[in-house]
Design an enzyme around this catalytic site. Structure first.
Site, PDB file in Angstrom:
ATOM      1  N   ARG A 238       0.860  -1.179   0.000  1.00  0.00           N
ATOM      2  CA  ARG A 238       0.000   0.000   0.000  1.00  0.00           C
ATOM      3  C   ARG A 238       0.897   1.230   0.000  1.00  0.00           C
ATOM      4  O   ARG A 238       1.924   1.266   0.690  1.00  0.00           O
ATOM      5  CB  ARG A 238      -0.907   0.038   1.248  1.00  0.00           C
ATOM      6  CG  ARG A 238      -2.066  -0.952   1.255  1.00  0.00           C
ATOM      7  CD  ARG A 238      -3.116  -0.633   0.187  1.00  0.00           C
ATOM      8  NE  ARG A 238      -4.270  -1.526   0.241  1.00  0.00           N
ATOM      9  CZ  ARG A 238      -4.399  -2.668  -0.452  1.00  0.00           C
ATOM     10  NH1 ARG A 238      -3.440  -3.055  -1.282  1.00  0.00           N
ATOM     11  NH2 ARG A 238      -5.495  -3.403  -0.340  1.00  0.00           N
ATOM     12  N   GLU A 267      -4.639   6.980  -5.084  1.00  0.00           N
ATOM     13  CA  GLU A 267      -4.808   6.246  -6.350  1.00  0.00           C
ATOM     14  C   GLU A 267      -6.126   6.632  -7.000  1.00  0.00           C
ATOM     15  O   GLU A 267      -7.125   6.747  -6.284  1.00  0.00           O
ATOM     16  CB  GLU A 267      -4.768   4.741  -6.083  1.00  0.00           C
ATOM     17  CG  GLU A 267      -3.396   4.308  -5.571  1.00  0.00           C
ATOM     18  CD  GLU A 267      -3.278   2.799  -5.348  1.00  0.00           C
ATOM     19  OE1 GLU A 267      -4.256   2.064  -5.589  1.00  0.00           O
ATOM     20  OE2 GLU A 267      -2.197   2.370  -4.923  1.00  0.00           O
ATOM     21  N   HIS A 286      -1.397  -0.426  -9.659  1.00  0.00           N
ATOM     22  CA  HIS A 286      -1.955  -1.358  -8.660  1.00  0.00           C
ATOM     23  C   HIS A 286      -2.490  -2.642  -9.322  1.00  0.00           C
ATOM     24  O   HIS A 286      -3.686  -2.926  -9.253  1.00  0.00           O
ATOM     25  CB  HIS A 286      -3.053  -0.658  -7.843  1.00  0.00           C
ATOM     26  CG  HIS A 286      -3.286  -1.301  -6.503  1.00  0.00           C
ATOM     27  ND1 HIS A 286      -3.642  -0.607  -5.392  1.00  0.00           N
ATOM     28  CD2 HIS A 286      -3.221  -2.600  -6.101  1.00  0.00           C
ATOM     29  CE1 HIS A 286      -3.798  -1.427  -4.359  1.00  0.00           C
ATOM     30  NE2 HIS A 286      -3.536  -2.649  -4.772  1.00  0.00           N
TER      31      HIS A 286
HETATM   32  C1  DGY Z   1      -5.511  -6.520  -2.297  1.00  0.00           C
HETATM   33  O1  DGY Z   1      -6.194  -7.531  -2.508  1.00  0.00           O
HETATM   34  O2  DGY Z   1      -5.439  -5.982  -1.197  1.00  0.00           O
HETATM   35  C2  DGY Z   1      -4.719  -5.978  -3.448  1.00  0.00           C
HETATM   36  O3  DGY Z   1      -4.125  -4.788  -3.199  1.00  0.00           O
HETATM   37  C3  DGY Z   1      -5.523  -5.980  -4.719  1.00  0.00           C
HETATM   38  O4  DGY Z   1      -5.543  -7.296  -5.108  1.00  0.00           O
END
Ligand code: DGY
Length: 327
Positions: A238, A267, A286
């Site tokens: 993240r 984002e 992402h």
């Molecule tokens: C999640 O699942 O947390 C990812 O960032 C997206 O697949």
């Protein structure tokens, strides 16, 4: 139909059908535009189940509007977009999709590491832009991967899967985690390190921890300054875990060599973001879990989680274990 469900984006048909077989389903039927907050605020008042993505902020204010809501099913393993305390307070179950995206996300993490180390995107652009005049000894040279040291911050499922890949490249693997994992250490031949030692010794630092109040800004100026000048930072977890301003400075002044980023604090990232101006940053939108098979499996699992909670069955993917209310 007993229950009303709202789905915040167009999802694969197989997942949608699972829900439609049982409930009155409404869907924000768009691939690329998140549901406007105002619509979500209206829908939440009348639904029993919310099926959402990491793009929706499910906060106290939104949840306080709900009257019958029993479950929020997030189509993601990360759930930093949801106020778990506010949900628990209202006895609303929150579910996620762990396990099914581990290998796909580890593949992408390693791809990004390799692409950044060997300047793949930059080299491709160089050719297409007509800059390739001749072969030259030090042209577009990068960093070696085999035999290097990787430091993985966060040894959960995805961290382990990245460690396995690194072992295949004869890398020394250091990891840092809230708790030590002796079984994983023995099984994979990896070494525990405190955060400072990991940052000092690693050629590649991979951020693989969830975003929590404890990990927010975990990698800032001080941490970056401990890293080698030749080191590469990879973040597929993240954006908020890395201080982007400090990262920009570190990349410009040569404190570290490069970064590969699949995630950003905001984002989609603003196209004027300073990090996007740097040639030593490889960026992705992402896409860690974005294989057709895995995204379809995630979508189906999120539907199954929602159904299990609404039907009053045990759901192993409930994050806030005890709620299960109003069913
Ligand atoms: C999640 O699942 O947390 C990812 O960032 C997206 O697949």
């Amino acid at each position: 139909m007993r229950y009303k469900v709202f789905v915040t984006r167009s999802i694969p048909e197989s997942a949608r059908k699972k829900l439609e077989a049982l409930y009155a389903v409404e869907m924000w039927d768009s691939e690329n535009t998140p549901v406007p907050r105002g619509i979500l605020e209206t829908k939440i008042e009348e639904i029993d189940g919310l099926y959402c993505l990491l793009t929706e902020t499910i906060d106290e204010e939104l949840l306080s509007r709900s009257k019958n809501l029993k479950v929020v099913s997030n189509m993601a393993v990360g759930y930093n977009n949801i106020d778990i305390t506010a949900a628990s307070k209202r006895r609303i179950s929150v579910t996620n999709t762990p396990g099914v995206l581990t290998e796909t996300t580890a593949d992408l993490t390693f791809s990004l590491l390799m692409a950044t180390a060997r300047r793949i995107v930059e080299a491709s652009d160089y050719l297409r832009e007509g800059q390739w005049q001749t072969w030259s000894p030090m042209q577009l040279t990068g960093q070696d991967i085999f035999g290097a040291t990787i430091g993985i911050i966060g040894m959960g499922r995805i961290g382990e899967a990245v460690a396995k890949r690194a072992k295949g490249f004869d890398m020394r693997v250091l990891y840092h985690n809230r708790s030590r994992k002796p079984e994983v250490e023995n099984h994979l031949g990896i070494e525990y390190a405190d955060l400072q030692s990991l940052l000092k010794e690693a050629d590649y630092v991979c951020v693989m921890t969830p975003l929590t109040p404890e990990t927010k800004g975990l990698i800032g100026k001080d941490e970056l300054s401990l890293m080698k000048n030749s080191a590469i930072l990879i973040n597929t977890a993240r954006g908020g875990i890395v201080d982007e301003n400090a990262l920009y400075e570190a990349l410009v002044d040569g404190t570290i060599w490069a970064a590969g980023l699949d995630v950003f604090d905001q984002e989609p990232v603003d196209l004027n973001h300073p990090l996007l101006t740097l040639p030593n940053v490889t960026t992705l939108p992402h896409i860690g879990s974005a294989s057709i098979k895995t995204r379809t499996t995630m979508a189906e699992l999120a539907a199954e989680n929602l159904i299990e909670v609404l039907e009053g069955r045990t759901c192993k993917n409930v994050i806030n274990s005890e709620p299960q209310r109003r069913v």
